[in-house]
Design a protein around this motif. Structure first.
Motif, short mmCIF file in Angstrom:
data_model
loop_
_atom_site.label_atom_id
_atom_site.label_comp_id
_atom_site.label_asym_id
_atom_site.label_seq_id
_atom_site.Cartn_x
_atom_site.Cartn_y
_atom_site.Cartn_z
N ASP A 62 2.49 7.65 -7.38
CA ASP A 62 3.50 6.52 -7.36
C ASP A 62 3.19 5.49 -8.16
O ASP A 62 4.03 5.29 -8.97
CB ASP A 62 3.58 6.30 -5.86
CG ASP A 62 4.65 5.06 -5.40
OD1 ASP A 62 5.67 5.05 -6.46
OD2 ASP A 62 4.78 4.35 -4.48
N ARG A 69 -4.96 -1.38 -7.28
CA ARG A 69 -4.58 -0.61 -6.01
C ARG A 69 -5.35 -0.42 -5.02
O ARG A 69 -6.69 -0.21 -5.27
CB ARG A 69 -4.02 0.80 -6.38
CG ARG A 69 -3.13 1.56 -5.38
CD ARG A 69 -1.83 0.99 -5.50
NE ARG A 69 -0.64 1.93 -5.27
CZ ARG A 69 0.45 1.29 -5.07
NH1 ARG A 69 0.71 -0.01 -5.31
NH2 ARG A 69 1.73 2.13 -4.79
N HIS A 112 2.40 7.13 1.44
CA HIS A 112 3.36 8.10 0.33
C HIS A 112 2.51 8.44 -0.77
O HIS A 112 3.34 8.98 -1.75
CB HIS A 112 4.83 7.68 0.23
CG HIS A 112 4.87 6.20 -0.46
ND1 HIS A 112 4.98 4.85 0.52
CD2 HIS A 112 4.93 5.54 -1.46
CE1 HIS A 112 5.05 4.06 -0.40
NE2 HIS A 112 4.95 4.32 -1.48
N CYS A 145 0.86 0.86 -0.83
CA CYS A 145 1.99 0.57 -1.64
C CYS A 145 2.80 -0.54 -1.17
O CYS A 145 2.89 -0.62 0.04
CB CYS A 145 3.07 1.88 -2.21
SG CYS A 145 4.39 1.41 -2.95
#
Ligand code: NAD
Ligand code: ZN
Ligand code: ZN
Length: 346
Positions: free
Chosen positions: A153, A339, A62, A38
């Motif tokens: 997330d 991502r 995370h 992230c």
């Protein structure tokens, strides 16, 4: 085991060997299948020693998905081998917000020193990780762990932001998505799956604008000094009912304020240090400006249900654990489309 750690303020993350963790009472040991990368980690790694709210070294990650490896004494609800996603914004579990599953808005986390995995507690970018409580796990069933991990997330955070504005996202309304990266490209898909609004995406790179179109944006606009005028033109001068800013830098929050419609919502999700002044006559009448954080446990379950229904397809690039520092370099350089996902046991 191997772990990706941020060890020295200002230095790049490193792949190191650390002792294998063991679950304490009530905890769960996960064998990590996938961990997402992230942009918030890059922000954390840009902070000075004084700004860092937790000590180093920190095992990053995370966003985590894994299988149950062991249950600590008294931990219940899962069996060895079950595939699960980790709910990251850990709270106390008992305050009035946590009681509603909104642990992202826990009233006591600060006072009790409770921090999320990868943002204070050891994170998912390791072969194994400890999850403090079974309530922080959601079963993923037969979902692909690699495409699912960003949903914890990069999926949950936009979902929460969109949910807050659902009353304004009526058919015929316009939503502007600023930044079509990890979070933004999922936000576009969530808007398309949950509403009948017109989606206008803004980004600085042609590749990201192309991805925005691929995942469902009706319009993709270059994010420069002409962007606000272009969005106003596309909306017949009225502007957008909802603006979601996944950059949050000074120029993007300015654009966000400039394209908001009267009585619209501006939601600043990106942590780029931008500030949008609010006061009578500064923004269109009735404009709401918020900066939400992550999402609730229930919302994570809902995002995973959308994935089960086939409504979201996260674009991922995979890396081995040894390549994790490279993934961060590429993210920092704006070269990840979608991502980046690390496979610690892959
Ligand atoms: P990312 O790097 O994957 O995506 C950022 C995107 O913004 C990229 O596509 C980039 O090209 C684009 N961009 C950069 N400058 C721009 C500009 N001026 N105008 C338009 N687009 C621009 O990052 P990410 O992982 O998706 O994270 C996005 C932001 O959200 C980060 O600031 C991150 O720290 C933050 N974040 C906040 C929360 C929260 O709870 N509030 C949660 C997760 C991430
Ligand atoms: Zn994040
Ligand atoms: Zn709480």
């Amino acid at each position: 085991m191997k772990a990706v750690q941020y060890r020295t303020v200002g230095a790049a993350p490193e792949v190191v060997t650390v002792p294998d963790p063991e679950p304490g009472p009530g905890q769960i040991l996960l064998k990590v299948t996938a961990a997402g990368v992230c942009h918030s980690d890059i922000a954390v790694m840009s902070w000075t020693a004084d700004e860092l709210p937790f000590p180093l070294p920190l095992t990053l990650g995370h966003e985590g998905v894994g299988t149950i490896a062991a249950l600590g004494e008294g931990a219940e609800g899962f069996s060895a081998g079950d595939p699960v996603a980790v709910y990251g914004p850990w709270g106390c579990g008992t305050c009035v917000n946590c009681a509603q599953g909104k642990e992202n808005y826990c009233l006591r986390a600060k006072e009790l020193g409770i921090v999320p995995p990868g943002l204070g507690a050891p994170g998912a970018m390791a072969e194994y990780m400890i999850v403090d409580n079974p309530r922080h796990l959601v079963p993923i069933g037969d979902l692909d762990p690699v495409k699912t991990v960003p949903l914890t997330d990069a999926g949950l955070t936009p979902y929460h932001a969109i949910k807050r504005s659902m009353a304004k996202l009526v058919p015929g309304a316009t939503a502007v998505v600023i930044g079509a990266g990890g979070l933004g490209h999922v936000a576009i898909q969530l808007l398309r799956a949950m509403t009948a609004v017109r989606v206008i995406a803004l980004d600085v790179s042609d590749e990201k604008l192309a991805l925005a179109r691929t995942v469902g944006a009706h319009e993709a606009v270059l994010s420069d000094q002409h962007a606000a005028a272009k969005v106003l033109e596309l909306t017949g001068g009225a502007g957008a009912q909802v603006v979601l800013d996944f950059v949050g830098a000074p120029p993007t929050v300015k654009t966000a304020g400039a394209v908001a419609q009267v009585d619209g919502d501006v939601t600043i999700v990106g942590i780029g240090g931008g500030m949008l002044p609010v006061g009578f006559g500064v923004l269109p009448y009735g404009t709401t400006v918020t900066a939400p954080y992550w999402g609730s446990r229930r919302e994570l379950a809902e995002v995973l249900d959308l994935a089960h229904a086939g409504a979201v397809d996260v674009h991922v690039e995979t890396y081995s654990i040894d390549e994790a520092p490279l993934a961060y370099e590429r993210l920092h350089a704006g070269r990840i489309n979608g991502r980046a996902v690390i496979l610690p046991n892959g």
